[in-house]
Design an enzyme around this catalytic site. Structure first.
Site, mmCIF file in Angstrom:
data_model
loop_
_atom_site.group_PDB
_atom_site.id
_atom_site.type_symbol
_atom_site.label_atom_id
_atom_site.label_comp_id
_atom_site.label_asym_id
_atom_site.label_seq_id
_atom_site.Cartn_x
_atom_site.Cartn_y
_atom_site.Cartn_z
ATOM 1 N N TYR A 18 0.802 -1.223 0.000
ATOM 2 C CA TYR A 18 0.000 0.000 0.000
ATOM 3 C C TYR A 18 0.837 1.277 0.000
ATOM 4 O O TYR A 18 0.307 2.368 -0.183
ATOM 5 C CB TYR A 18 -0.905 0.051 1.237
ATOM 6 N N HIS A 23 -4.174 6.316 -1.191
ATOM 7 C CA HIS A 23 -4.761 6.398 0.161
ATOM 8 C C HIS A 23 -3.692 6.713 1.217
ATOM 9 O O HIS A 23 -4.009 7.110 2.327
ATOM 10 C CB HIS A 23 -5.444 5.068 0.494
ATOM 11 N N PHE A 69 -5.148 -0.757 9.974
ATOM 12 C CA PHE A 69 -5.731 -0.407 8.685
ATOM 13 C C PHE A 69 -6.449 0.933 8.832
ATOM 14 O O PHE A 69 -6.786 1.369 9.930
ATOM 15 C CB PHE A 69 -6.640 -1.523 8.160
ATOM 16 N N ASN A 71 -9.368 2.148 8.403
ATOM 17 C CA ASN A 71 -10.641 2.298 9.118
ATOM 18 C C ASN A 71 -10.510 2.096 10.625
ATOM 19 O O ASN A 71 -11.492 2.213 11.355
ATOM 20 C CB ASN A 71 -11.703 1.353 8.536
ATOM 21 N N ASP A 96 -5.462 11.740 2.390
ATOM 22 C CA ASP A 96 -5.785 11.878 0.974
ATOM 23 C C ASP A 96 -7.184 12.477 0.846
ATOM 24 O O ASP A 96 -8.061 12.206 1.661
ATOM 25 C CB ASP A 96 -5.712 10.511 0.287
ATOM 26 N N ASN A 117 -12.794 6.925 5.783
ATOM 27 C CA ASN A 117 -12.883 5.971 6.905
ATOM 28 C C ASN A 117 -11.876 6.235 8.015
ATOM 29 O O ASN A 117 -12.150 5.983 9.182
ATOM 30 C CB ASN A 117 -12.728 4.540 6.394
#
Length: 196
Positions: A18, A23, A69, A71, A96, A117
């Site tokens: 990632y 994100h 993560f 969220n 972002d 989130n």
């Protein structure tokens, strides 16, 4: 009197797969600050994140990239903020932003989560206090809400990536202005910037 910020959070998803996705634009701000100040972000399991301390604008500033993560970002932010008694009003969250094009970044104080989130979880874990600062890093929008999830989890094309990086670079300079002067002065500079 400068706006007091004691904690700067960069939102991201953990893991190498990632690290270069849109994100994670918030984390790039914190990584750039750590690089400029020559400090290493170290994993701290107590705060579920990577942390470091720098001095900026004469202020002691903690850096945090949650390793949860996206969220679950609030778990990391709340554990560090509670431990060091940092109020929501003393926190800036870099993230972002779909509603801004690549190459644009904006500061904001307070507000909702706008469907993000990471912000949603931070607000809920901070007792629904929305009064933290945000640094919104534009990544553009895929054009339809159904495409958002895939869009934020992919890499931007090279031209957009370099625009995002320019905006991150400018935002880092403007954080310095915010800490030395105030939010208005920092906004005046950052909000007129557009990467070429």
């Amino acid at each position: 009197m400068s706006d007091q910020i004691r904690l700067l959070v960069g939102l991201a998803n953990p893991g190498p797969e990632y690290s270069k996705t849109r994100h994670n634009a918030g984390a790039w701000v914190v990584e750039e600050l750590a690089r400029i100040h020559n400090v290493q972000l170290k994993e701290d399991k107590k705060y579920f994140g990577l942390t470091a301390r720098i001095s900026m604008g004469g202020e002691d500033l903690r850096l945090l990239i949650p390793t949860t993560f996206m969220n679950l970002s609030g778990k990391s932010v709340a554990s560090l903020a509670n431990f060091f008694q940092i109020k929501p009003e003393e926190i800036m969250v870099a993230h972002d932003e779909l509603d801004l094009p690549p190459g644009v970044a904006k500061f904001k104080k307070g507000g909702g989560h706008g469907g993000h989130n990471g912000l949603r979880d931070i607000i809920s874990k901070m007792g629904n206090n929305k009064e933290f600062y945000r640094l919104r890093i534009g990544i553009g929008h895929p054009g339809h809400k159904d495409k958002v999830a895939g869009f934020v989890l992919t890499k931007a094309p090279a031209n957009e990536q370099s625009q995002i990086e320019e905006a991150v670079d400018e935002a880092v300079r403007c954080i310095d202005i915010l800490l030395k002067d105030d939010l208005a002065k920092a906004q005046n500079r950052l909000h007129t910037f557009k990467a070429q």
